[in-house]
Scaffold this active site. Sequence first.
Site, PDB file in Angstrom:
ATOM      1  N   ASP A 142       2.266  59.102  24.671  1.00 11.77           N
ATOM      2  CA  ASP A 142       1.913  60.483  24.977  1.00 11.77           C
ATOM      3  C   ASP A 142       1.296  60.622  26.366  1.00 11.77           C
ATOM      4  O   ASP A 142       0.166  60.187  26.590  1.00 11.77           O
ATOM      5  CB  ASP A 142       0.941  60.948  23.888  1.00 11.77           C
ATOM      6  CG  ASP A 142       0.332  62.290  24.177  1.00 11.77           C
ATOM      7  OD1 ASP A 142       0.973  63.107  24.850  1.00 11.77           O
ATOM      8  OD2 ASP A 142      -0.802  62.523  23.719  1.00 11.77           O
TER       9      ASP A 142
ATOM     10  N   ASP B 288       3.860  66.912  29.527  1.00 13.64           N
ATOM     11  CA  ASP B 288       3.291  66.316  28.317  1.00 13.64           C
ATOM     12  C   ASP B 288       4.401  65.860  27.380  1.00 13.64           C
ATOM     13  O   ASP B 288       5.025  66.666  26.702  1.00 13.64           O
ATOM     14  CB  ASP B 288       2.396  67.343  27.629  1.00 13.64           C
ATOM     15  CG  ASP B 288       1.706  66.795  26.397  1.00 13.64           C
ATOM     16  OD1 ASP B 288       1.879  65.608  26.101  1.00 13.64           O
ATOM     17  OD2 ASP B 288       0.990  67.564  25.739  1.00 13.64           O
TER      18      ASP B 288
END
Length: 400
Positions: free
Chosen positions: A92, A277
């Site tokens: 992530d 992201d």
Amino acid sequence: MGSKGLVASILLTLLLPFAGALEVIDTSSGIGASPQKITLQSRTLPKGTLMQRRALSPTSIPLADFFLGTDLQWFGNLSVGTPPQEITVVFDTGSSTLEFASTLCTTCPQKKFDSSKSSTFVDGGRTSSITFATGVGVDPVIGANYKLTLRSGKDTVSVGGLSAPGVSLFLITNQTPKFNIDPFSGIQGMGATAQGIFAGLISQGLPSLFSLYLTPQSVGKAELTLGGIDNTKFTGTPIFASLPSGSGSTWQLASPGLSVNGKTNSLLNSPRTIIFDSGTSNILFSTDTANAIYALISPDIQPNPDEAGTYGIACDKIASLPAVIDITFTSQTGTHFNLTIPSSELSVGPFTANPSLCQTLINAFDGLELVGGSLLKHYYSIWDVGGKRMGFAPAAGVPS
């Protein structure tokens, strides 16, 4: 765990810099085949080094696609402890810490790490909780329905055949039911400031960059390459852009404007900073920007009052709608380039409460501009921690 998306409030005794797909804080198993051709970032050893440290070779980790009617999350394996216990995590770019389900969590249905079976585990003794503002996939958050409780610790962590000792991590001790559908156990943060396992590998000589090939499920073979660039996974030459000064752990780029179907207006054609992201599935813009984008696609796209921040349109109208979103950035050479979200990304699937109404890819979130999987799966992305820059090239084999 969960795709987590956005905005975490850190409570109790521990302040985390990041710990979810992206959080704004208050103030398949096995190792993939080696890439055929890898370009490495050069590294310079400190003066006075008596013996050159042997560099670690790049490694690739295959990623699976969490698919719920649309491409949502990509996750892969790492191991924790001695002897190693394998767990699956989302890699992530919107966070910087490692957290995963543990045997301390009686509500976690995911595969759990048992710290009592690791001879190298050190209990940190600190607790914290995180409340997320976006959750699994494109689900909205209502109150604190996406919340984790954590306990700190340290242990040996391995990924792609590489290992680092004494990595800081967090054991999930409790989670709200919204996380229960996740097939992965946690999140490995890959923020723009190297921390945890990535920092440990860099200290051993791994080049300080990684690359992501986040493909649609229909294409498959998604992968993370640590320490290098796999030239077989993209076409053309990557374009690099520098992170703005003061970006810290946030992967973000300055954008002079955007357009929709080749059209723009004074609001859209204005400077903004956009966060990248990999742990968030959809796109987030402020309410006025989201409204302006949708106005250039179709007046039939309207807010869905049942799920705050979301928009929808009758599913049978989507196929005929052009919805090409071009976001402009500036390369390191000073030229403008566009990253494009094609019309095929407009729908992220039917709303559960009304299957005839399809949710559209942009959610309104004031004070935040963010792109996630809807954009990233069309590009091979290079995340250069040492060079404080990002690179993009069209992903090989992925339809535009």
